[in-house]
Design a protein around this motif. Structure first.
Motif, short mmCIF file in Angstrom:
data_model
loop_
_atom_site.label_atom_id
_atom_site.label_comp_id
_atom_site.label_asym_id
_atom_site.label_seq_id
_atom_site.Cartn_x
_atom_site.Cartn_y
_atom_site.Cartn_z
N PRO A 57 11.46 41.45 -42.23
CA PRO A 57 10.72 40.21 -42.50
C PRO A 57 9.66 39.91 -41.42
O PRO A 57 8.59 39.39 -41.74
N ALA A 58 9.96 40.24 -40.17
CA ALA A 58 8.99 40.00 -39.10
C ALA A 58 7.76 40.86 -39.29
O ALA A 58 6.62 40.41 -39.08
N VAL A 59 7.97 42.10 -39.67
CA VAL A 59 6.84 43.00 -39.92
C VAL A 59 6.05 42.54 -41.14
O VAL A 59 4.81 42.54 -41.15
N ALA A 60 6.77 42.11 -42.21
CA ALA A 60 6.10 41.63 -43.42
C ALA A 60 5.24 40.40 -43.12
O ALA A 60 4.22 40.18 -43.78
N ALA A 61 5.63 39.63 -42.10
CA ALA A 61 4.87 38.44 -41.72
C ALA A 61 3.71 38.75 -40.79
O ALA A 61 2.97 37.86 -40.38
N GLY A 62 3.54 40.03 -40.43
CA GLY A 62 2.44 40.41 -39.53
C GLY A 62 2.62 39.89 -38.12
O GLY A 62 1.65 39.47 -37.48
N THR A 63 3.84 39.93 -37.62
CA THR A 63 4.15 39.38 -36.29
C THR A 63 3.35 40.06 -35.20
O THR A 63 3.24 41.28 -35.16
N ARG A 64 2.83 39.26 -34.29
CA ARG A 64 2.15 39.76 -33.10
C ARG A 64 2.79 39.09 -31.89
O ARG A 64 2.76 37.87 -31.76
N GLU A 65 3.38 39.88 -31.01
CA GLU A 65 4.07 39.37 -29.85
C GLU A 65 3.22 39.48 -28.59
O GLU A 65 2.50 40.46 -28.40
N THR A 66 3.34 38.50 -27.73
CA THR A 66 2.71 38.51 -26.41
C THR A 66 3.79 38.30 -25.37
O THR A 66 4.54 37.32 -25.43
N ILE A 67 3.91 39.23 -24.43
CA ILE A 67 4.87 39.09 -23.34
C ILE A 67 4.27 38.19 -22.27
O ILE A 67 3.23 38.49 -21.71
N GLU A 68 4.94 37.07 -22.00
CA GLU A 68 4.47 36.14 -20.99
C GLU A 68 4.93 36.57 -19.59
O GLU A 68 4.16 36.52 -18.62
N SER A 78 19.30 46.07 -17.26
CA SER A 78 18.79 44.89 -17.95
C SER A 78 17.30 44.67 -17.71
O SER A 78 16.77 44.95 -16.63
N VAL A 79 16.63 44.15 -18.74
CA VAL A 79 15.25 43.69 -18.63
C VAL A 79 15.14 42.46 -19.52
O VAL A 79 15.57 42.47 -20.67
N LEU A 80 14.58 41.39 -18.96
CA LEU A 80 14.50 40.11 -19.66
C LEU A 80 13.04 39.68 -19.74
O LEU A 80 12.34 39.64 -18.73
N THR A 81 12.56 39.38 -20.94
CA THR A 81 11.17 39.01 -21.14
C THR A 81 11.06 37.65 -21.81
O THR A 81 11.92 37.25 -22.58
N ARG A 82 9.99 36.93 -21.47
CA ARG A 82 9.61 35.70 -22.17
C ARG A 82 8.46 36.05 -23.09
O ARG A 82 7.45 36.61 -22.67
N LEU A 83 8.61 35.73 -24.37
CA LEU A 83 7.67 36.15 -25.39
C LEU A 83 7.13 34.95 -26.16
O LEU A 83 7.79 33.92 -26.27
N THR A 84 5.96 35.13 -26.73
CA THR A 84 5.45 34.24 -27.75
C THR A 84 5.00 35.09 -28.92
O THR A 84 4.27 36.07 -28.74
N ALA A 85 5.47 34.74 -30.10
CA ALA A 85 5.14 35.52 -31.31
C ALA A 85 4.45 34.62 -32.32
O ALA A 85 4.88 33.48 -32.55
N GLU A 86 3.37 35.11 -32.91
CA GLU A 86 2.69 34.41 -33.98
C GLU A 86 2.72 35.27 -35.23
O GLU A 86 2.61 36.50 -35.16
N MET A 87 2.84 34.61 -36.39
CA MET A 87 3.00 35.35 -37.65
C MET A 87 2.63 34.46 -38.83
O MET A 87 2.44 33.24 -38.67
N ASP A 88 2.53 35.06 -40.01
CA ASP A 88 2.37 34.27 -41.23
C ASP A 88 3.62 33.43 -41.45
O ASP A 88 4.72 33.80 -41.03
N TYR A 89 3.46 32.30 -42.13
CA TYR A 89 4.61 31.43 -42.37
C TYR A 89 5.68 32.13 -43.21
O TYR A 89 6.87 32.02 -42.94
N GLY A 90 5.25 32.85 -44.23
CA GLY A 90 6.21 33.58 -45.05
C GLY A 90 6.32 35.01 -44.58
O GLY A 90 5.35 35.56 -44.03
N PRO A 91 7.50 35.66 -44.71
CA PRO A 91 8.71 35.16 -45.37
C PRO A 91 9.71 34.47 -44.43
O PRO A 91 10.69 33.89 -44.89
#
Length: 305
Positions: A57-68, A78-91
């Motif tokens: 579903p994330a791929v279908a929504a065209g998700t684009r992630e940015t590592i902050e 271990s590796v811990l990241t802070r992310l922001t993801a933008e995508m289409d509303y559906g699905p």
């Protein structure tokens, strides 16, 4: 055991492959029996088939992630990241609304066009270089929608739950008091039997007195902390915060720390895991920084007035 840079490359590659929509390549980063929970509170799953169903579903929504931010533990895995993801509303938007994570669209107008998620991702990477476990952290207050995806048009929930407000406020209280040198008041934010891992994989403090001594050392070194936006978990009293830390030892040192903090029903910290490694530390004379705190999200601002 992978080096710190190797683990960070795994996290970077994870976001790159997801943003590219290449699920097959993304699954190549995972061990065959890898476990995951994304978001924490949604239930743990395992295996490539479950991972594929999760990412589709994330791929279908065209998700684009940015590592902050990205930090590591001293545990070699271990590796811990802070992310922001933008995508289409559906699905995902309708799915999240069905689960009660987002308010369902109302009124005669169209549903939102875009969805944004502020989150954190904790990966445990094995000696083989493959991800053995993944945990994603985001709560209801970390989801925002927009009618068109334009800058400044995203909006989160009108009101946060009291529990989520308390989680986010606790991290702000911690940094404000520590920056003012109020060590005893900082210690009072935690239980008597607090477990404080700083950093994960190397130093574990047990009890409020041990933490108080650690904080006195930090205050003596002139510590100054500036936190960025916190994220929570869908269930459970967890909050994840990336913080810019500076102190003198006596040479100036700057580091990025991302901490996962757990609180009890009384709003006191019971377990803190601070992730930072040698690659997250800079020594020497550093440029001036903007110490203006990040603007408080509107729901939190209203709830704390």
């Amino acid at each position: 055991m992978l080096t710190e840079r190797a683990r960070k490359k795994v996290a970077i590659e994870h976001s790159r492959r997801l943003s590219a929509g290449d699920i097959d390549a993304l699954l190549e980063l995972y061990a065959a029996d890898a476990t995951f929970e994304d978001p924490v509170g949604s239930g743990r799953q395992a295996g490539h088939q479950a991972l594929r169903a999760h990412f589709e579903p994330a791929v279908a929504a065209g998700t684009r992630e940015t590592i902050e931010n990205s930090t590591v533990g001293h545990d070699g895995r271990s590796v811990l990241t802070r992310l922001t993801a933008e995508m289409d509303y559906g699905p995902l938007g309708p799915l999240y609304a069905e689960r009660g994570w987002l308010p369902a669209p109302t009124g005669p107008g169209p549903e939102p066009a875009r969805l944004r998620c502020h989150s954190a991702m904790l990966l445990h990477v094995g000696a083989s270089g493959l991800i053995e476990d993944m945990q994603g952290f985001f709560g209801r207050g970390d989801l925002e929608t927009s009618p068109d995806g334009s800058p400044g048009s995203y909006a989160g929930p009108e009101k946060l739950s009291p529990g989520e407000v308390a989680l986010r406020q606790m991290t702000r209280n911690y940094t404000d008091l520590l920056n003012d040198g109020e060590v005893d008041r900082v210690a009072e934010l935690f239980t008597e039997d607090i477990v404080f891992e700083d950093p994960v994989g190397r130093t574990t403090l047990h009890g409020r007195q041990a933490l108080r001594e650690h904080l006195h050392w930090a205050a003596h070194a002139g510590v100054r902390e500036v936190p960025s936006r916190s994220v929570t978990a869908m269930e459970g009293p967890l909050v994840v915060t990336a913080t810019d830390v500076r102190l003198h030892l006596p040479q100036e040192m700057s580091s990025c720390i991302i901490a996962i903090s757990e609180m009890n029903e009384d709003g006191l910290g019971v377990h803190v895991r601070a992730y930072w490694g040698l690659t997250d530390v800079t020594m020497g004379v550093l440029p001036a920084r903007d110490t203006t705190p990040e603007a408080t999200p509107e729901p939190l601002a209203r709830a704390t007035e």
